[in-house]
Design a protein around this motif. Structure first.
Motif, PDB file in Angstrom:
ATOM      1  N   LEU A  84       1.041  -1.066  -0.216  1.00 31.56           N
ATOM      2  CA  LEU A  84      -0.004  -0.020   0.098  1.00 31.56           C
ATOM      3  C   LEU A  84       0.835   1.152   0.029  1.00 31.56           C
ATOM      4  CD1 LEU A  84      -2.552   1.737   0.418  1.00 31.56           C
ATOM      5  CD2 LEU A  84      -2.541   1.251   2.806  1.00 31.56           C
ATOM      6  N   LEU A  85       0.709   2.140  -0.932  1.00 34.50           N
ATOM      7  CA  LEU A  85       1.195   3.162  -1.034  1.00 34.50           C
ATOM      8  C   LEU A  85       0.281   4.579  -0.651  1.00 34.50           C
ATOM      9  CD1 LEU A  85       3.873   5.095  -1.910  1.00 34.50           C
ATOM     10  CD2 LEU A  85       2.790   5.516  -4.152  1.00 34.50           C
ATOM     11  N   ALA A  86       0.527   5.249   0.438  1.00 30.79           N
ATOM     12  CA  ALA A  86      -0.235   6.319   0.641  1.00 30.79           C
ATOM     13  C   ALA A  86       0.572   7.563   0.993  1.00 30.79           C
ATOM     14  CB  ALA A  86      -0.958   6.083   2.004  1.00 30.79           C
ATOM     15  N   PRO A  87      -0.130   8.648   0.744  1.00 32.64           N
ATOM     16  CA  PRO A  87       0.329   9.879   0.852  1.00 32.64           C
ATOM     17  C   PRO A  87       0.692  10.265   2.466  1.00 32.64           C
ATOM     18  CG  PRO A  87      -1.881  10.388   0.188  1.00 32.64           C
ATOM     19  CD  PRO A  87      -1.507   8.761   0.146  1.00 32.64           C
ATOM     20  N   SER A  88       0.005   9.778   3.232  1.00 30.20           N
ATOM     21  CA  SER A  88       0.234   9.987   4.567  1.00 30.20           C
ATOM     22  C   SER A  88      -0.392   8.928   5.436  1.00 30.20           C
ATOM     23  CB  SER A  88      -0.726  11.258   4.768  1.00 30.20           C
ATOM     24  OG  SER A  88      -0.737  11.607   6.130  1.00 30.20           O
ATOM     25  N   SER A  89      -0.051   8.871   6.742  1.00 26.92           N
ATOM     26  CA  SER A  89      -0.501   7.667   7.611  1.00 26.92           C
ATOM     27  C   SER A  89      -1.519   8.296   8.532  1.00 26.92           C
ATOM     28  CB  SER A  89       0.466   7.214   8.289  1.00 26.92           C
ATOM     29  OG  SER A  89       1.394   7.821   9.038  1.00 26.92           O
ATOM     30  N   THR A  90      -1.735   9.750   8.661  1.00 21.67           N
ATOM     31  CA  THR A  90      -2.541  10.394   9.476  1.00 21.67           C
ATOM     32  C   THR A  90      -3.716  11.068   8.661  1.00 21.67           C
ATOM     33  OG1 THR A  90      -1.119  12.409   9.399  1.00 21.67           O
ATOM     34  CG2 THR A  90      -0.410  10.994  10.841  1.00 21.67           C
ATOM     35  N   TYR A  91      -4.387  11.756   9.697  1.00 18.96           N
ATOM     36  CA  TYR A  91      -5.725  12.386   9.184  1.00 18.96           C
ATOM     37  C   TYR A  91      -6.446  11.718   8.279  1.00 18.96           C
ATOM     38  CZ  TYR A  91      -8.670  16.561   8.118  1.00 18.96           C
ATOM     39  OH  TYR A  91      -9.674  17.435   8.126  1.00 18.96           O
ATOM     40  N   TYR A  92      -7.043  12.083   6.857  1.00 14.32           N
ATOM     41  CA  TYR A  92      -7.890  11.314   6.016  1.00 14.32           C
ATOM     42  C   TYR A  92      -7.422   9.664   5.908  1.00 14.32           C
ATOM     43  CZ  TYR A  92     -10.810  10.943   2.193  1.00 14.32           C
ATOM     44  OH  TYR A  92     -11.814  10.611   1.175  1.00 14.32           O
ATOM     45  N   PHE A  93      -6.045   9.616   5.613  1.00 10.07           N
ATOM     46  CA  PHE A  93      -5.654   8.411   5.069  1.00 10.07           C
ATOM     47  C   PHE A  93      -5.462   7.405   6.167  1.00 10.07           C
ATOM     48  CE2 PHE A  93      -5.038  10.093   1.069  1.00 10.07           C
ATOM     49  CZ  PHE A  93      -5.467   9.153   0.091  1.00 10.07           C
ATOM     50  N   ALA A  94      -5.533   7.526   7.268  1.00 14.44           N
ATOM     51  CA  ALA A  94      -5.561   6.759   8.696  1.00 14.44           C
ATOM     52  C   ALA A  94      -6.622   5.944   8.459  1.00 14.44           C
ATOM     53  CB  ALA A  94      -5.384   7.669   9.886  1.00 14.44           C
ATOM     54  N   GLU A  95      -7.599   6.390   8.254  1.00 13.70           N
ATOM     55  CA  GLU A  95      -8.852   5.428   8.190  1.00 13.70           C
ATOM     56  C   GLU A  95      -8.830   4.567   6.951  1.00 13.70           C
ATOM     57  OE1 GLU A  95     -12.020   5.016  10.068  1.00 13.70           O
ATOM     58  OE2 GLU A  95     -10.300   5.311  11.197  1.00 13.70           O
ATOM     59  N   VAL A  96      -8.384   5.242   5.874  1.00  7.08           N
ATOM     60  CA  VAL A  96      -8.310   4.435   4.619  1.00  7.08           C
ATOM     61  C   VAL A  96      -7.112   3.160   4.804  1.00  7.08           C
ATOM     62  CG1 VAL A  96      -7.651   4.323   2.160  1.00  7.08           C
ATOM     63  CG2 VAL A  96      -8.631   6.371   3.151  1.00  7.08           C
ATOM     64  N   ILE A  97      -6.159   3.350   5.382  1.00  8.18           N
ATOM     65  CA  ILE A  97      -5.275   2.417   5.869  1.00  8.18           C
ATOM     66  C   ILE A  97      -5.914   1.276   6.645  1.00  8.18           C
ATOM     67  CG2 ILE A  97      -2.988   1.991   6.965  1.00  8.18           C
ATOM     68  CD1 ILE A  97      -2.179   4.733   5.784  1.00  8.18           C
ATOM     69  N   ARG A  98      -6.534   1.804   7.667  1.00  5.78           N
ATOM     70  CA  ARG A  98      -7.156   0.998   8.810  1.00  5.78           C
ATOM     71  C   ARG A  98      -8.180  -0.087   8.100  1.00  5.78           C
ATOM     72  NH1 ARG A  98      -8.365   4.558  12.319  1.00  5.78           N
ATOM     73  NH2 ARG A  98      -6.710   4.374  13.374  1.00  5.78           N
ATOM     74  N   GLY A  99      -8.989   0.595   6.939  1.00  5.24           N
ATOM     75  CA  GLY A  99      -9.985  -0.274   6.264  1.00  5.24           C
ATOM     76  C   GLY A  99      -9.134  -1.448   5.559  1.00  5.24           C
ATOM     77  N   ALA A 100      -7.996  -0.888   4.982  1.00  6.10           N
ATOM     78  CA  ALA A 100      -7.215  -1.771   4.140  1.00  6.10           C
ATOM     79  C   ALA A 100      -6.693  -3.148   4.970  1.00  6.10           C
ATOM     80  CB  ALA A 100      -6.033  -1.279   3.426  1.00  6.10           C
ATOM     81  N   HIS A 101      -6.288  -2.429   6.008  1.00 10.40           N
ATOM     82  CA  HIS A 101      -5.605  -3.552   7.028  1.00 10.40           C
ATOM     83  C   HIS A 101      -6.483  -4.587   7.283  1.00 10.40           C
ATOM     84  CE1 HIS A 101      -4.220  -5.145  10.887  1.00 10.40           C
ATOM     85  NE2 HIS A 101      -3.085  -5.090  10.364  1.00 10.40           N
ATOM     86  N   GLU A 102      -7.737  -4.042   7.658  1.00 11.54           N
ATOM     87  CA  GLU A 102      -8.925  -5.197   7.980  1.00 11.54           C
ATOM     88  C   GLU A 102      -9.275  -6.119   7.193  1.00 11.54           C
ATOM     89  OE1 GLU A 102     -11.482  -1.940  11.060  1.00 11.54           O
ATOM     90  OE2 GLU A 102     -11.893  -2.231   9.178  1.00 11.54           O
ATOM     91  N   ALA A 103      -9.560  -5.798   5.851  1.00 14.74           N
ATOM     92  CA  ALA A 103      -9.670  -6.537   4.715  1.00 14.74           C
ATOM     93  C   ALA A 103      -8.433  -7.350   4.344  1.00 14.74           C
ATOM     94  CB  ALA A 103     -10.095  -5.502   3.510  1.00 14.74           C
TER      95      ALA A 103
END
Length: 385
Positions: A84-103
């Motif tokens: 997973l390449l993300a522009p940030s691990s905080t604010y908006y993308f923290a939740e996106v990352i969390r959802g990806a991790h769960e799936a």
């Protein structure tokens, strides 16, 4: 160049992933930081669901501490390795990352993360790092900021040697990137929800106050224009450009003054503000200038990361960030594991934001403190995820 916190977090995660588990004191020594800094980093990453923490040690999520001694891992043993390449691990993308991790965890897959820190020129190098670490498929959220970034910094994505899904990003129609799988929030629909809600409360056409420094900000701007067209409305004035108050205080003050002038002159009595942080700071500054929310100005924020924590809880458009991460991961796993997955047509999946009604738009006051009118509740129900 001094290492950023995001880069240090990335190194910490890689160390834990390689070892399975590690003591916080050992991580501090390996990272070359103080135990206090290492402990703070671990607490942040554990709070985001990217590490498991137990009694002074941390482990890769879903992996038992024995993994550090070479014992086989129960999780991630039968699913593909995902990058997973993300522009940030905080604010908006923290939740996106969390959802990806769960799936990924549900699929028995291991998720490896790289952060670009919104530097699109480094996206390719970070992605090559994911491939070198063993990623068999990729979730790509490039660090684009400007409208020209996809063309300048994105075409390499179409030549990746493994399946990839664009995450919370849209490509230019007709481009090679536009032919890829993608999962994204429909920010145009989110802007429409906000404009329609404010109109239903009896206001004239609301103003837009927005940044222009991210794909989300640009999509909100486009969505606002499209919403006005769909509703047969005309903007009361040009979009007010917002900027981070802590980085560019004079320009932020100019935006506040422009909004203040629009309210006191009767040009507008309602506004949509991107993002939450700007909205909270603007409400505070407007109060100092004599404009009260929601009495003088009905306001809706966009993002819903911290909107509920404001002194006056802000009504907000909430993109389905965690669901975006989940659905993109499910799609990628399907491409990698279903024997027919590679032959299926590419997909563009848009997930609808929802409107969370609080105090700043005045709807609760108008309805005697209830959670909004029937029409408002219907909007929320119709667009839940």
């Amino acid at each position: 160049m001094r290492e950023s916190a995001a880069e240090r977090h990335e190194r910490l995660l890689e160390l834990v992933r390689e070892r399975g588990s590690a003591r916080v004191s050992d991580l501090a020594a390996l990272l070359g930081v103080s135990p206090v800094t290492a402990r703070r980093d671990v607490e942040l990453l554990a709070g985001e669901g990217r590490l498991d923490r137990v009694h002074g040690s941390v482990s890769w999520p879903g992996r038992p501490p024995a993994a550090a001694t070479g014992a086989p891992s129960a999780a991630g043993g039968h699913g593909p390795v995902l990058g997973l390449l993300a522009p940030s691990s905080t604010y908006y993308f923290a939740e996106v990352i969390r959802g990806a991790h769960e799936a990924a965890a549900r699929a028995g897959s291991r998720l490896i993360l790289r952060i670009s820190d919104y530097r699109p020129e480094e996206d390719r190098m970070r992605t090559e790092g994911l491939l070198a670490a063993g990623a068999e498929g990729l979730l790509i959220a490039p660090g684009w900021r400007a409208p020209g970034d996809p063309a300048e910094h994105g075409e390499w994505i179409t030549g990746l040697p493994v399946p990839a899904v664009l995450l919370e990003r849209r490509a230019t129609p007709g481009s090679a990137l536009d032919g890829m799988d993608r999962v994204a929030s429909d920010h145009g629909h989110g802007a429409l929800l906000a404009v329609r809600h404010l109109m239903d409360l009896g206001h004239g056409t609301p103003l837009l106050v927005a940044r222009a420094d991210s794909p989300t900000a640009l999509a909100v701007r486009t969505g606002y224009t499209d919403a006005l067209g769909a509703l047969g409305l005309r903007a009361p004035r040009d979009v007010i450009d917002s900027v981070p108050a802590e980085q560019r205080p004079e320009e932020f003050e100019a935006a506040v003054r422009a909004l203040h002038e629009a309210v006191v002159s009767g040009t507008a009595s309602a506004a949509l503000v991107h993002n939450d942080v700007d909205a909270i700071q603007m409400v505070q500054r407007l109060a100092e200038l004599g404009v009260r929310v929601p009495d003088d100005l009905a306001l809706i924020a966009y993002d819903d990361e911290v909107a509920a924590l404001a002194d006056i809880p802000l009504t907000a458009v909430a993109p389905p960030k965690r669901e975006v991460g989940r659905e993109a991961t499910r799609l990628l796993v399907e491409r990698l594991t279903d024997r027919h997955g590679a032959d299926e047509p590419q997909r563009h999946l848009s997930l609808l934001p929802r409107l969370r009604v609080r105090d700043s738009c005045g709807a609760r006051r108008a309805s005697g403190g209830a959670a909004g009118t029937g029409a408002e509740r219907a909007d929320a129900d119709r667009n839940s995820f």
